[in-house]
Every structure is written in structure tokens, then in C-alpha cells.
Design a protein around this motif. Structure first.
Motif, short mmCIF file in Angstrom:
data_model
loop_
_atom_site.label_atom_id
_atom_site.label_comp_id
_atom_site.label_asym_id
_atom_site.label_seq_id
_atom_site.Cartn_x
_atom_site.Cartn_y
_atom_site.Cartn_z
N ALA A 4 -9.01 22.44 -50.59
CA ALA A 4 -7.74 23.16 -50.85
C ALA A 4 -7.08 24.14 -50.23
O ALA A 4 -6.00 24.25 -49.88
N LEU A 5 -8.06 25.10 -49.79
CA LEU A 5 -7.67 26.40 -48.99
C LEU A 5 -6.96 25.80 -47.47
O LEU A 5 -6.01 26.28 -47.09
N ARG B 298 -5.86 22.89 -46.93
CA ARG B 298 -4.65 22.09 -47.12
C ARG B 298 -3.34 23.07 -47.42
O ARG B 298 -2.47 22.90 -46.97
N ASP B 299 -3.78 24.21 -48.12
CA ASP B 299 -2.67 24.91 -48.69
C ASP B 299 -2.14 25.79 -47.57
O ASP B 299 -1.05 26.19 -47.48
N ALA B 300 -3.06 26.24 -46.54
CA ALA B 300 -2.78 26.96 -45.35
C ALA B 300 -2.17 25.98 -44.08
O ALA B 300 -1.84 26.53 -43.37
N GLY B 301 -2.31 24.71 -44.39
CA GLY B 301 -1.60 23.80 -43.47
C GLY B 301 -2.53 23.84 -42.00
O GLY B 301 -1.89 23.79 -40.89
N LYS C 132 -5.66 33.33 -39.20
CA LYS C 132 -6.41 32.60 -40.27
C LYS C 132 -7.76 32.20 -39.96
O LYS C 132 -8.35 31.94 -41.02
#
Length: 275
Positions: free
Chosen positions: A32-33, A35-38, A249
Motif C-alpha cells: 500500500a505504501l 501504491r500510494d507513492a506511485g 523516496k
């Protein structure tokens, strides 16, 4: 002072267990991390207590990439062990560009300072002192990645042919953190000391960034281990980076992943921009 040693005089350790033989657990919180960061990438940690790998994107975790500046960890260990430098604070002359990627590189420093600011020219000078033959022997003894260094002792970890996977990074770092590599313990202790970047009540964080093709598009790394008493948790992250905007990132996603899995406490720290 770490005394130089003869590579052939040290017994070769057994190869690490193949990644395919180690159980893997997908961690939805880490996925999820990302995915949320793209971000296209992977994060993996070696849970030594359970004997399993945990993280996000197993396929990429087993894919080899150029290690870039994460190789400074192995480079420092090899240089100290062979006597190319006497200790991590011995000043090494700067032989790089007069207008480097980071102005901090121009300051006099040894391996400690050069690890902190990821001073590429200084570690290239260390590699010259080690030499191609001794470097190849040492990397084979470490079973580091594909163990291929080609014919250029100053670029093989930046441009290839050396390549390593995130899973292989965790195994190398586990052996280093436990001081189980076939190198002098004093050298391993010094490298562990200069890779520590953070600490808190009951824990210490050791980590090193990497950025293949800096400052352009390439692969970004953040690898290391967390130590809590006798418990050591090695980890490795790599991501696809389009440029400088993606550099923070690495540290941010890595810390968040460690926090999501209960390995690190607290909120993420600020950006890390070095190569």
C-alpha cells in the motif's frame, strides 16, 4: 588499527541459502505504501527469527541491478581488510572533478565522512588502491551478487557488470551485521560503525543509499539493517527513479516500510539526496 590479511588464508564460507528456498510473505501494508507513492520498486527484509523474507514485489526483489553507492559498504570492508587504508578516518586525497555532484566531496575526509556524503571519487580512489585482482578475489569471497567486475576497477559498481538483488543485499548485510564475513572482525566493526545513521531507545539503524546513473533516471537503493539488542533485521529497497525529485523516496519509503512492519518506531525523517 586493522591489519591487512591474505585473502587465500581465510576459509570460504558456505554460499547463502538460495532465495527460492526461503519462504516469502507478502506484506500488504508495504504494498500500500508503494501504491500510494506511485513508485515501481521493491522492499524486502530478512526475518532471521522466522527464517523468511517479508516485503513487497518478490519478483523485483530477486532481480539484480547495479549496486551503485551501496557497494561502498563492501568497498570499505575490502579496503580496510587489505590495508588500503589503516582506519576509517585516514584522510584520502580527493582525485575527482573540481566541480563534483556534491560540493561536500571537496572537503578532506576518510571513509567515515565519505560514507556519510556518498563521496564517489574517494571510494574510486580506494578501489584503485585495492586493485583489480585483489578486488575480484574479495568480491568472490563475499559471494557478492553476480561477482562480475569486468576490467575497470573504478566503475564496475556504477556502470556494471556488477549486479546484486535486494534479497542478496539482505544476506550480505546480515553476515556483516553479525560479523560473520570471512574478513577481520575489526574491519567489519568499523564498517558497521560508519553505516549507522540513526538510533533511539533500544534500536540502531544502519543504512546506505545508492543511485545508479545519478543525477538522471535509474535505480535507487536504500539498504541496511536495524539492530535491537541481539536482534538484527537486514533490509533492502530499490525503486525506479526518474530523477532528483525521486531521491527522497528511497529513505522515506524504506523507513515507512520498516515502521509498517514494526521494525522502526516513529515518523519518517527528512529527505536523503546523495547518490
Amino acid at each position: 588499527m586493522v591489519k591487512p590479511f591474505t585473502l587465500v588464508a581465510v576459509a570460504v564460507l558456505a554460499l547463502p541459502t538460495a532465495a527460492a528456498a526461503t519462504p516469502w510473505r507478502d506484506e500488504p501494508a508495504v504494498t500500500a505504501l508503494f501504491r500510494d507513492a506511485g513508485v515501481d520498486g521493491t522492499f524486502v527484509l530478512l526475518d532471521e527469527g522466522r527464517g523468511e523474507l517479508r516485503g513487497h514485489n518478490r519478483e523485483r526483489a530477486e532481480q539484480r541491478f547495479v549496486p551503485a553507492s551501496t557497494f561502498k559498504v563492501a568497498n570499505a570492508l575490502i579496503g580496510l581488510s587489505l590495508g588500503a587504508v589503516q582506519n576509517v578516518d585516514e584522510v584520502i586525497p580527493y582525485t575527482g572533478d573540481a566541480n563534483p555532484f556534491m560540493r561536500e566531496w571537496l572537503e578532506p575526509m576518510g571513509l567515515r565522512g565519505a560514507m556519510r556524503v556518498s563521496n564517489v571519487p574517494l571510494y574510486q580512489e580506494l578501489a584503485r588502491r585495492i586493485g583489480l585482482v585483489r578486488m575480484r578475489e574479495a568480491i568472490e569471497r563475499l559471494h557478492y551478487g553476480n561477482q562480475q567486475i569486468g576490467s575497470n576497477v573504478t566503475t564496475f559498481w556504477l556502470l556494471g557488470p556488477l549486479a546484486i538483488s535486494a534479497v542478496e543485499q539482505t544476506r550480505f548485510l546480515s553476515r556483516l551485521a553479525h560479523q560473520r564475513l570471512p574478513f577481520p572482525r575489526g574491519a567489519q566493526q568499523q564498517v558497521a560503525e560508519i553505516t549507522q545513521i540513526d538510533s533511539g531507545p533500544g534500536w540502531r539503524l544502519h543504512a546506505k543509499t545508492g543511485w545508479q546513473n545519478a543525477p538522471g533516471a535509474g535505480v535507487g537503493w536504500w539498504v541496511g539493517w536495524v539492530q535491537k539488542g541481539d536482534q538484527i533485521t537486514p533490509f533492502a529497497l530499490n525503486i525506479a527513479m526518474a530523477g532528483a525529485a525521486d531521491a527522497p523516496k528511497r529513505d522515506r519509503l524504506g523507513r515507512s516500510s520498516l515502521q509498517a512492519l514494526g521494525i522502526l518506531p516513529g515518523p519518517p525523517r527528512g529527505p536523503v539526496l546523495e547518490p
